[in-house]
Design a protein around this motif. Structure first.
Motif, PDB file in Angstrom:
ATOM      1  N   ALA A 183       0.827  -1.210   0.000  1.00 17.98           N
ATOM      2  CA  ALA A 183       0.000   0.000   0.000  1.00 17.98           C
ATOM      3  C   ALA A 183       0.857   1.253   0.000  1.00 17.98           C
ATOM      4  CB  ALA A 183      -0.929  -0.009   1.212  1.00 17.98           C
ATOM      5  N   ASP A 184       2.079   1.151   0.525  1.00 16.67           N
ATOM      6  CA  ASP A 184       2.932   2.330   0.652  1.00 16.67           C
ATOM      7  C   ASP A 184       3.567   2.760  -0.664  1.00 16.67           C
ATOM      8  OD1 ASP A 184       2.415   2.353   3.346  1.00 16.67           O
ATOM      9  OD2 ASP A 184       4.222   1.225   3.876  1.00 16.67           O
ATOM     10  N   GLU A 185       3.838   1.808  -1.566  1.00 20.07           N
ATOM     11  CA  GLU A 185       4.649   2.155  -2.733  1.00 20.07           C
ATOM     12  C   GLU A 185       4.010   3.258  -3.571  1.00 20.07           C
ATOM     13  OE1 GLU A 185       7.021   0.247  -6.546  1.00 20.07           O
ATOM     14  OE2 GLU A 185       5.981  -1.094  -5.142  1.00 20.07           O
ATOM     15  N   PHE A 186       2.701   3.137  -3.835  1.00 17.75           N
ATOM     16  CA  PHE A 186       2.010   4.161  -4.626  1.00 17.75           C
ATOM     17  C   PHE A 186       0.907   4.847  -3.826  1.00 17.75           C
ATOM     18  CE2 PHE A 186       3.566   1.161  -7.916  1.00 17.75           C
ATOM     19  CZ  PHE A 186       4.339   2.044  -8.651  1.00 17.75           C
ATOM     20  N   ASP A 187       0.959   4.724  -2.507  1.00 16.64           N
ATOM     21  CA  ASP A 187      -0.071   5.299  -1.649  1.00 16.64           C
ATOM     22  C   ASP A 187      -1.447   4.793  -2.082  1.00 16.64           C
ATOM     23  OD1 ASP A 187      -1.356   6.744   0.285  1.00 16.64           O
ATOM     24  OD2 ASP A 187      -1.219   8.671  -0.753  1.00 16.64           O
ATOM     25  N   GLU A 188      -1.607   3.458  -2.032  1.00 14.88           N
ATOM     26  CA  GLU A 188      -2.830   2.795  -2.485  1.00 14.88           C
ATOM     27  C   GLU A 188      -3.491   2.064  -1.312  1.00 14.88           C
ATOM     28  OE1 GLU A 188      -2.272   1.512  -7.043  1.00 14.88           O
ATOM     29  OE2 GLU A 188      -0.937   0.464  -5.668  1.00 14.88           O
ATOM     30  N   PRO A 189      -4.416   2.687  -0.637  1.00 15.18           N
ATOM     31  CA  PRO A 189      -5.063   2.028   0.508  1.00 15.18           C
ATOM     32  C   PRO A 189      -5.827   0.758   0.131  1.00 15.18           C
ATOM     33  CG  PRO A 189      -5.501   4.394   0.503  1.00 15.18           C
ATOM     34  CD  PRO A 189      -4.870   4.074  -0.807  1.00 15.18           C
ATOM     35  N   PHE A 190      -6.181   0.606  -1.156  1.00 12.02           N
ATOM     36  CA  PHE A 190      -6.943  -0.564  -1.587  1.00 12.02           C
ATOM     37  C   PHE A 190      -6.043  -1.775  -1.875  1.00 12.02           C
ATOM     38  CE2 PHE A 190      -9.923  -2.404  -5.045  1.00 12.02           C
ATOM     39  CZ  PHE A 190     -10.588  -3.184  -4.121  1.00 12.02           C
ATOM     40  N   ALA A 191      -4.728  -1.601  -1.777  1.00 11.64           N
ATOM     41  CA  ALA A 191      -3.818  -2.716  -2.061  1.00 11.64           C
ATOM     42  C   ALA A 191      -4.125  -3.898  -1.137  1.00 11.64           C
ATOM     43  CB  ALA A 191      -2.376  -2.265  -1.880  1.00 11.64           C
ATOM     44  N   PRO A 192      -4.243  -5.107  -1.683  1.00 12.62           N
ATOM     45  CA  PRO A 192      -4.632  -6.262  -0.857  1.00 12.62           C
ATOM     46  C   PRO A 192      -3.494  -6.785  -0.007  1.00 12.62           C
ATOM     47  CG  PRO A 192      -4.193  -6.970  -3.091  1.00 12.62           C
ATOM     48  CD  PRO A 192      -4.056  -5.465  -3.098  1.00 12.62           C
ATOM     49  N   ASP A 193      -3.844  -7.432   1.101  1.00 11.50           N
ATOM     50  CA  ASP A 193      -2.824  -8.115   1.894  1.00 11.50           C
ATOM     51  C   ASP A 193      -2.784  -9.582   1.490  1.00 11.50           C
ATOM     52  OD1 ASP A 193      -4.997  -9.395   3.083  1.00 11.50           O
ATOM     53  OD2 ASP A 193      -4.979  -8.097   4.853  1.00 11.50           O
ATOM     54  N   ASP A 194      -1.925 -10.345   2.161  1.00  7.54           N
ATOM     55  CA  ASP A 194      -1.711 -11.729   1.738  1.00  7.54           C
ATOM     56  C   ASP A 194      -2.925 -12.610   1.984  1.00  7.54           C
ATOM     57  OD1 ASP A 194       0.194 -13.746   0.693  1.00  7.54           O
ATOM     58  OD2 ASP A 194      -0.128 -14.661   2.670  1.00  7.54           O
ATOM     59  N   THR A 195      -3.769 -12.254   2.936  1.00  9.40           N
ATOM     60  CA  THR A 195      -4.961 -13.078   3.167  1.00  9.40           C
ATOM     61  C   THR A 195      -5.905 -13.010   1.985  1.00  9.40           C
ATOM     62  OG1 THR A 195      -6.109 -11.253   4.279  1.00  9.40           O
ATOM     63  CG2 THR A 195      -4.802 -12.747   5.655  1.00  9.40           C
ATOM     64  N   TYR A 196      -5.933 -11.868   1.305  1.00  9.77           N
ATOM     65  CA  TYR A 196      -6.755 -11.733   0.095  1.00  9.77           C
ATOM     66  C   TYR A 196      -6.019 -12.305  -1.109  1.00  9.77           C
ATOM     67  CZ  TYR A 196     -10.280  -9.630  -2.965  1.00  9.77           C
ATOM     68  OH  TYR A 196     -11.312  -9.441  -3.874  1.00  9.77           O
ATOM     69  N   GLY A 197      -4.708 -12.043  -1.160  1.00  7.78           N
ATOM     70  CA  GLY A 197      -3.887 -12.581  -2.234  1.00  7.78           C
ATOM     71  C   GLY A 197      -3.483 -11.526  -3.234  1.00  7.78           C
ATOM     72  N   GLU A 198      -2.393 -11.805  -3.932  1.00  6.72           N
ATOM     73  CA  GLU A 198      -1.795 -10.822  -4.829  1.00  6.72           C
ATOM     74  C   GLU A 198      -2.167 -10.996  -6.293  1.00  6.72           C
ATOM     75  OE1 GLU A 198       2.369 -10.394  -4.427  1.00  6.72           O
ATOM     76  OE2 GLU A 198       2.339 -10.256  -2.257  1.00  6.72           O
ATOM     77  N   LEU A 199      -2.784 -12.086  -6.663  1.00  5.62           N
ATOM     78  CA  LEU A 199      -3.043 -12.342  -8.079  1.00  5.62           C
ATOM     79  C   LEU A 199      -4.496 -12.740  -8.311  1.00  5.62           C
ATOM     80  CD1 LEU A 199       0.074 -14.418  -9.193  1.00  5.62           C
ATOM     81  CD2 LEU A 199      -0.584 -12.195 -10.073  1.00  5.62           C
TER      82      LEU A 199
END
Length: 759
Positions: A183-199
């Motif tokens: 979430a920090d790289e592009f200031d994206e609060p919607f970025a998922p965590d690992d429980t949701y998954g990356e793909l």
């Protein structure tokens, strides 16, 4: 006969060398639209597709419908269907195939590509290697066709990777990403965590049909016989088929490039497990006569590699609708992420959050920052995982790819490289060429001093003035709040008279609403509001908002929900005019109001949605003074769809021979004439499975002619169904005037044009 003796040396496959201006790897919707666009501009193109048909996820092999910013007409993006070649494809598909047969779409794509003499199409051909002339320059690619046992050496100064997985960019060494950024790289609060998954995973579809007689089903041994035990089983709609089964998804925890076959096998297990349950569980007796007609053999892939350009699109670019100097395209699909566990998880199948309007897409995401002569197209463009959730869909990818093609044309004409086009003067040329070709770029208009129509005097035979719409349509219940969109000019708001019918005495609130951002269609501002006592039975209601507006744009005349009341509609359909309702489309939302969780960086707002034809009637109404919304001057304003105004000229309905004449002070040499028609950019044209009620959009002028100053007929068309008509002359026509004569599409729809362009 041919006879060869034993050879002690290894034989080689036949090799053919192809020299082109542009080599495109990948024949999905992006690669196909890219190839057609480039070839029409004079480039010699080689299009390499590793499958037997074109269209990628939209082809008959996978059968996903083509969508983009219109999002099933389930968001507030009005008149947002993509333009250019992808629009041409969808309108041709509507004309030939309103039933949505994916096989017919295959034929349209193959025909359109094969009709372009500048395209060399290599089907069943996979690129497997490349040669670089320097660390940052691709010299050639190697591809092999399994069907004719031929190896191709493909040489060009410019390459496009539209392969989906970025095969060329990967082999060339370009920087890429797989998975979600923090979430920090592009200031994206919607970025998922690992429980949701990356793909996001793959999906596989199937079709069934009723044979009219009992059909048994013996499942293959690999079918998942425990399908009913899945956590989300109770939410499955097992009677859907085709791409409505998008939730049959798996693979988000896998390597979606190298484990794609493993993912496919698991999806087969799921599909045959679902069918086994339908046929053999005893819970669905009505399925006894049904058989499987088709099961996909290639999964629809959502996500793998994303490559880095000179800019990476991110969440706030979309949500804040940021403006870019190098804007060449647009998007509008929801930021749509899927849980990595897919069908085997207990989370909902997707998380979709919409923006308040469409957003610009910059050119800088469409080429590699590492490889000087490599363009990026389709879902591999330079974006964060969150922004990718919106840009990944086919119509958006195809629209971007048209910009890539036109950029390649400019590069080839001036011997430039992709990044060289960022110079403002060159970018302006690119943007103008795109708009001229039918591409839509929000906030921009055609602005070309060489264009001749803007230099002419425009003489319309008549002009439609909006005094109201006949109250001759069906009664519409106010079960949901309803609003009529009206393009009003600054000044006092006209009084509006409507016809109501109420089952008993009640109250009704009527509001005048607007959007905070000009060009959006999310009504957030209440500018005026009135409460009325409504008598039982039929009555006429006069609404005077006693309000002055400062900006000329669209406003909502909104009637509150009241299921006791019905309102009279109109059978007249008019360019740039429509009614909307405060409700939701379950395909892309779960409520009539978007209420995202706190802290994910998405906006809360109400959905106001149109209805699909044959519904979707305008409100019947009378105004106490007419509204001028169809001036002939709109034809030369360089915008070819409704935005903050109609941007159209329309003739009066009682004009029996509507026409518009362009007259110049002196003779002009004209090589090309373009007419831009109303194909209802608000209507989503899903390409497969979903049927449409017509084969030609009812607003579209089908019959028209073009004549010169001596009355010589330059063109006569009797079956137009496209947004853009282009007439080119081998030798320039010399004339002092042009006359375009139109026929009204119907007795209740006046002839209209968005633009006339001459060179």
């Amino acid at each position: 006969m041919k006879k060869e003796a034993f050879s002690s040396r290894k034989r080689s496959f036949k090799r053919e060398e192809c020299q082109a201006d542009l080599v495109i790897i990948g024949g999905g919707m992006a690669g196909t639209c890219c190839a057609i666009t480039a070839a029409r501009q004079g480039l010699q193109v080689v299009l390499v597709q590793d499958r037997p048909v074109l269209g990628g996820n939209g082809s008959s092999e996978i059968r996903l419908w083509i969508l983009g910013a219109t999002s099933h007409m389930g968001n507030n993006n009005r008149w947002a269907r993509e333009g250019g070649v992808i629009d041409e494809i969808l309108l041709e598909n509507l004309y030939r195939n309103p039933e949505g047969n994916p096989l017919i779409l295959d034929t349209i794509l193959i025909e359109m590509v094969s009709n372009e003499p500048g395209i060399r199409l290599l089907l069943n051909t996979a690129m497997y290697d490349l040669v670089k002339s320097s660390p940052d320059t691709i010299e050639s690619a190697l591809a092999f066709c399994s069907q004719n046992a031929t190896e191709y050496l493909l040489k060009a100064p410019l390459f496009v990777d539209a392969s989906g997985d970025g095969s060329m960019a990967f082999l060339a060494g370009a920087a890429f990403r797989i998975g979600a950024e923090s979430a920090d790289e592009f200031d994206e609060p919607f970025a998922p965590d690992d429980t949701y998954g990356e793909l996001l995973g793959h999906s596989l579809y199937f079709y069934s049909k009723d044979t009219g007689k009992p059909v048994r089903f013996v499942p293959p041994s690999y079918a998942n016989r425990e399908i009913a035990k899945l956590p989300r089983f109770k939410s499955f709609n097992l009677k859907d088929h085709g791409c409505r089964l998008w939730w049959v998804e798996y693979g988000g925890r896998k390597d979606t490039v190298h484990e794609s076959e493993t993912i496919k096998w698991e999806l087969w297990r799921v599909i045959y497990g679902i069918w086994d349950h339908l046929k053999n569980s005893g819970e669905f007796p009505e399925m006894a006569t049904h058989t499987l007609e088709w099961v996909g053999t290639i999964p629809g892939k959502r996500e793998s590699r994303r490559f880095e350009g000179d800019y990476m699109l991110s969440q706030k670019d979309l949500v804040q609708q940021r403006q870019f100097e190098d804007a060449v395209s647009f998007g509008g699909w929801a930021l749509d992420l899927h849980p990595a566990d897919g069908v085997y998880g207990d989370l909902p199948g997707c998380t979709q959050w919409h923006t308040k309007g469409v957003y610009q897409i910059p050119y800088r995401i469409m080429y590699s920052r590492n490889l000087k002569n490599l363009f990026l197209a389709g879902r591999i463009v330079s974006s964060s995982h969150v922004a990718f959730g919106s840009t990944r869909v086919m119509a958006t990818g195809a629209h971007n790819a048209q910009a890539v093609a036109m950029a390649a044309v400019l590069c080839q004409e001036s011997k430039l490289l992709p990044a060289d086009l960022l110079v403002p003067s060159r970018m302006k040329i690119l943007q103008n060429r795109l708009i001229r070709s039918g591409q839509y770029i929000p906030g921009l208009r055609l602005s070309d001093e060489a264009e001749l129509a803007r230099q002419a005097t425009l003489l319309p035979s008549s002009t439609y003035r909006l005094q109201g719409l006949p109250m001759d349509g069906p009664w519409k219940s106010l079960e949901f709040a309803m609003a009529q969109l009206l393009p009003l000019t600054e000044g006092e708001v006209p009084g509006i008279r409507v016809r109501l019918k109420s089952s008993k005495a009640t109250q009704l609130r009527v509001s005048l609403m607007g959007s905070k951002r000009k060009g959006n269609f999310t009504p957030e501002l209440i500018l005026a509001e009135k409460e009325f006592e409504i008598a039982s039975g039929e009555s006429t209601l006069l609404i005077d908002f006693e309000c002055t507006i400062k900006n000329s744009e669209y406003y909502f005349v909104a009637f509150s929900a009241n299921d006791l009341v019905q309102i009279k509609t109109s059978n007249t359909r008019l360019t740039g005019l429509l009614s909307v309702f405060q409700k939701f489309n379950k395909a892309v939302a779960t409520s009539s109001r978007q209420e995202p969780p706190e802290g994910i960086g998405m906006d809360s707002f109400d959905f106001w949605l149109p209805e699909r034809r044959p519904d979707g009637h305008n409100l019947g109404f009378e105004l106490d003074r007419s509204v001028q919304m169809f001036s002939a001057e709109n034809l030369c304003n360089g915008i070819f769809r409704p935005t903050s105004q109609t941007n159209a000229w329309a003739a009066a309905l009682d004009d029996t021979e509507p026409s518009i004449e362009l007259r110049w002070d002196s003779e002009q040499k004209i090589k090309e004439i373009k007419l831009f028609f109303d194909s209802d950019y608000d209507h989503a044209l899903e390409s497969t499975l979903m049927g449409h009620p017509e084969h030609v959009v009812p607003f579209c002028v089908q019959r028209f002619s073009i004549s010169d100053h001596q009355g010589n007929r330059l063109a006569q068309v009797r079956d137009n169904h496209q947004s853009c008509f282009t007439l080119r002359f081998d030798e320039a026509v010399t004339t002092q005037s042009l006359k375009i004569t139109l026929e009204h599409p119907s007795a209740t729809t006046p002839a209209a044009l968005f633009g006339i362009v001459c060179y």
